[in-house]
Design a protein around this motif. Structure first.
Motif, PDB file in Angstrom:
ATOM      1  N   GLU A   6       0.813  -1.215   0.000  1.00 47.44           N
ATOM      2  CA  GLU A   6       0.000   0.000   0.000  1.00 47.44           C
ATOM      3  C   GLU A   6       0.845   1.264   0.000  1.00 47.44           C
ATOM      4  O   GLU A   6       0.373   2.325  -0.354  1.00 47.44           O
ATOM      5  CB  GLU A   6      -0.933   0.017   1.219  1.00 47.44           C
ATOM      6  N   GLY A   7       2.064   1.196   0.409  1.00 51.41           N
ATOM      7  CA  GLY A   7       2.909   2.382   0.452  1.00 51.41           C
ATOM      8  C   GLY A   7       3.049   2.925   1.868  1.00 51.41           C
ATOM      9  O   GLY A   7       2.398   2.474   2.795  1.00 51.41           O
ATOM     10  N   LEU A   8       3.931   3.865   1.992  1.00 50.79           N
ATOM     11  CA  LEU A   8       4.190   4.481   3.285  1.00 50.79           C
ATOM     12  C   LEU A   8       3.501   5.834   3.340  1.00 50.79           C
ATOM     13  O   LEU A   8       4.034   6.835   2.874  1.00 50.79           O
ATOM     14  CB  LEU A   8       5.694   4.646   3.515  1.00 50.79           C
ATOM     15  N   THR A   9       2.325   5.863   3.885  1.00 56.99           N
ATOM     16  CA  THR A   9       1.641   7.127   4.098  1.00 56.99           C
ATOM     17  C   THR A   9       2.289   7.818   5.293  1.00 56.99           C
ATOM     18  O   THR A   9       3.007   7.193   6.077  1.00 56.99           O
ATOM     19  CB  THR A   9       0.146   6.914   4.382  1.00 56.99           C
ATOM     20  N   GLU A  10       2.004   9.097   5.447  1.00 54.63           N
ATOM     21  CA  GLU A  10       2.553   9.826   6.580  1.00 54.63           C
ATOM     22  C   GLU A  10       2.118   9.190   7.902  1.00 54.63           C
ATOM     23  O   GLU A  10       2.927   9.023   8.816  1.00 54.63           O
ATOM     24  CB  GLU A  10       2.114  11.282   6.518  1.00 54.63           C
ATOM     25  N   ASP A  11       0.847   8.822   8.008  1.00 58.36           N
ATOM     26  CA  ASP A  11       0.368   8.172   9.233  1.00 58.36           C
ATOM     27  C   ASP A  11       1.099   6.867   9.481  1.00 58.36           C
ATOM     28  O   ASP A  11       1.464   6.554  10.617  1.00 58.36           O
ATOM     29  CB  ASP A  11      -1.139   7.909   9.159  1.00 58.36           C
ATOM     30  N   ARG A  12       1.327   6.095   8.437  1.00 57.99           N
ATOM     31  CA  ARG A  12       2.018   4.814   8.577  1.00 57.99           C
ATOM     32  C   ARG A  12       3.458   5.021   9.019  1.00 57.99           C
ATOM     33  O   ARG A  12       3.972   4.297   9.873  1.00 57.99           O
ATOM     34  CB  ARG A  12       1.963   4.074   7.238  1.00 57.99           C
ATOM     35  N   ILE A  13       4.114   6.015   8.444  1.00 61.04           N
ATOM     36  CA  ILE A  13       5.503   6.304   8.812  1.00 61.04           C
ATOM     37  C   ILE A  13       5.591   6.656  10.291  1.00 61.04           C
ATOM     38  O   ILE A  13       6.422   6.109  11.023  1.00 61.04           O
ATOM     39  CB  ILE A  13       6.076   7.435   7.938  1.00 61.04           C
ATOM     40  N   PHE A  14       4.719   7.555  10.749  1.00 58.99           N
ATOM     41  CA  PHE A  14       4.782   7.963  12.152  1.00 58.99           C
ATOM     42  C   PHE A  14       4.380   6.826  13.084  1.00 58.99           C
ATOM     43  O   PHE A  14       4.913   6.711  14.190  1.00 58.99           O
ATOM     44  CB  PHE A  14       3.946   9.215  12.392  1.00 58.99           C
ATOM     45  N   THR A  15       3.472   5.966  12.661  1.00 57.43           N
ATOM     46  CA  THR A  15       3.117   4.797  13.474  1.00 57.43           C
ATOM     47  C   THR A  15       4.308   3.858  13.585  1.00 57.43           C
ATOM     48  O   THR A  15       4.632   3.378  14.680  1.00 57.43           O
ATOM     49  CB  THR A  15       1.905   4.057  12.872  1.00 57.43           C
ATOM     50  N   LEU A  16       4.981   3.591  12.478  1.00 61.13           N
ATOM     51  CA  LEU A  16       6.146   2.706  12.500  1.00 61.13           C
ATOM     52  C   LEU A  16       7.266   3.273  13.371  1.00 61.13           C
ATOM     53  O   LEU A  16       7.957   2.532  14.061  1.00 61.13           O
ATOM     54  CB  LEU A  16       6.663   2.466  11.078  1.00 61.13           C
ATOM     55  N   LEU A  17       7.421   4.587  13.350  1.00 61.05           N
ATOM     56  CA  LEU A  17       8.510   5.214  14.105  1.00 61.05           C
ATOM     57  C   LEU A  17       8.112   5.600  15.525  1.00 61.05           C
ATOM     58  O   LEU A  17       8.919   6.170  16.256  1.00 61.05           O
ATOM     59  CB  LEU A  17       9.023   6.446  13.352  1.00 61.05           C
ATOM     60  N   SER A  18       6.889   5.264  15.927  1.00 62.28           N
ATOM     61  CA  SER A  18       6.420   5.664  17.257  1.00 62.28           C
ATOM     62  C   SER A  18       7.059   4.864  18.392  1.00 62.28           C
ATOM     63  O   SER A  18       7.043   5.309  19.525  1.00 62.28           O
ATOM     64  CB  SER A  18       4.895   5.547  17.342  1.00 62.28           C
ATOM     65  N   MET A  19       7.621   3.725  18.079  1.00 63.42           N
ATOM     66  CA  MET A  19       8.239   2.881  19.103  1.00 63.42           C
ATOM     67  C   MET A  19       9.757   3.054  19.082  1.00 63.42           C
ATOM     68  O   MET A  19      10.398   2.875  18.046  1.00 63.42           O
ATOM     69  CB  MET A  19       7.897   1.408  18.856  1.00 63.42           C
ATOM     70  N   GLY A  20      10.318   3.381  20.238  1.00 68.31           N
ATOM     71  CA  GLY A  20      11.753   3.614  20.338  1.00 68.31           C
ATOM     72  C   GLY A  20      12.588   2.429  19.918  1.00 68.31           C
ATOM     73  O   GLY A  20      13.611   2.582  19.240  1.00 68.31           O
ATOM     74  N   ARG A  21      12.182   1.239  20.287  1.00 75.54           N
ATOM     75  CA  ARG A  21      12.973   0.065  19.935  1.00 75.54           C
ATOM     76  C   ARG A  21      12.944  -0.179  18.423  1.00 75.54           C
ATOM     77  O   ARG A  21      13.921  -0.631  17.845  1.00 75.54           O
ATOM     78  CB  ARG A  21      12.482  -1.166  20.692  1.00 75.54           C
ATOM     79  N   ARG A  22      11.839   0.157  17.774  1.00 77.13           N
ATOM     80  CA  ARG A  22      11.758   0.021  16.316  1.00 77.13           C
ATOM     81  C   ARG A  22      12.689   1.025  15.644  1.00 77.13           C
ATOM     82  O   ARG A  22      13.366   0.708  14.667  1.00 77.13           O
ATOM     83  CB  ARG A  22      10.314   0.218  15.857  1.00 77.13           C
ATOM     84  N   ARG A  23      12.746   2.234  16.195  1.00 76.79           N
ATOM     85  CA  ARG A  23      13.676   3.232  15.653  1.00 76.79           C
ATOM     86  C   ARG A  23      15.113   2.754  15.824  1.00 76.79           C
ATOM     87  O   ARG A  23      15.933   2.878  14.917  1.00 76.79           O
ATOM     88  CB  ARG A  23      13.471   4.585  16.347  1.00 76.79           C
TER      89      ARG A  23
END
Length: 127
Positions: A6-23
């Motif tokens: 589906e692509g990386l929407t802005e909401d998806r990007i911020f959701t993915l980056l919302s977790m410190g361990r994921r970053r």
């Protein structure tokens, strides 16, 4: 796990980056050259969170959270590819997009074009 096309929407990007361990997972793979073993990434994250003398319990906690939560999310988004048999992960172009968001610093003295344009009060407009 299937990759999300589906692509990386802005909401998806911020959701993915919302977790410190994921970053930190993304940063660790990047620091290790864009491809690394899950063990090496785990060690990077454990060292960052608990120091060099972290115990087996801390390592196990990080390793389990990577496998159960963070790796699947980033693989599903298309940001990482996880080779289960080789026990490696590597960044994709989508992973590079996420890292660009992590590198953005509007307060940097010698920032890139995007940072200079978006710096609070930092637009130099010709009048």
């Amino acid at each position: 796990m299937e990759r999300d096309d589906e692509g990386l929407t802005e909401d998806r990007i911020f959701t993915l980056l919302s977790m410190g361990r994921r970053r930190e997972l993304l940063r660790a793979v990047d620091r290790l050259g864009g491809e690394a073993t899950v063990g090496d990434v785990t060690n990077e994250i454990v060292t960052g969170e608990h120091g060099t003398d972290a115990g087996a319990r801390a390592r196990k906690t990080v390793y389990v959270s990577l496998h159960q939560t963070h790796l699947p999310r980033l693989v599903e988004s298309g940001a990482l590819v996880h080779d289960v048999h080789e026990k490696t992960v590597h960044l994709t172009e989508r992973g590079d997009v996420l890292l660009a968001y992590l590198r953005f610093d509007p307060t940097a003295e010698r920032a890139g074009l995007l940072s200079r344009v978006l710096r609070p009060g930092g637009r130099n407009r010709a009048k």
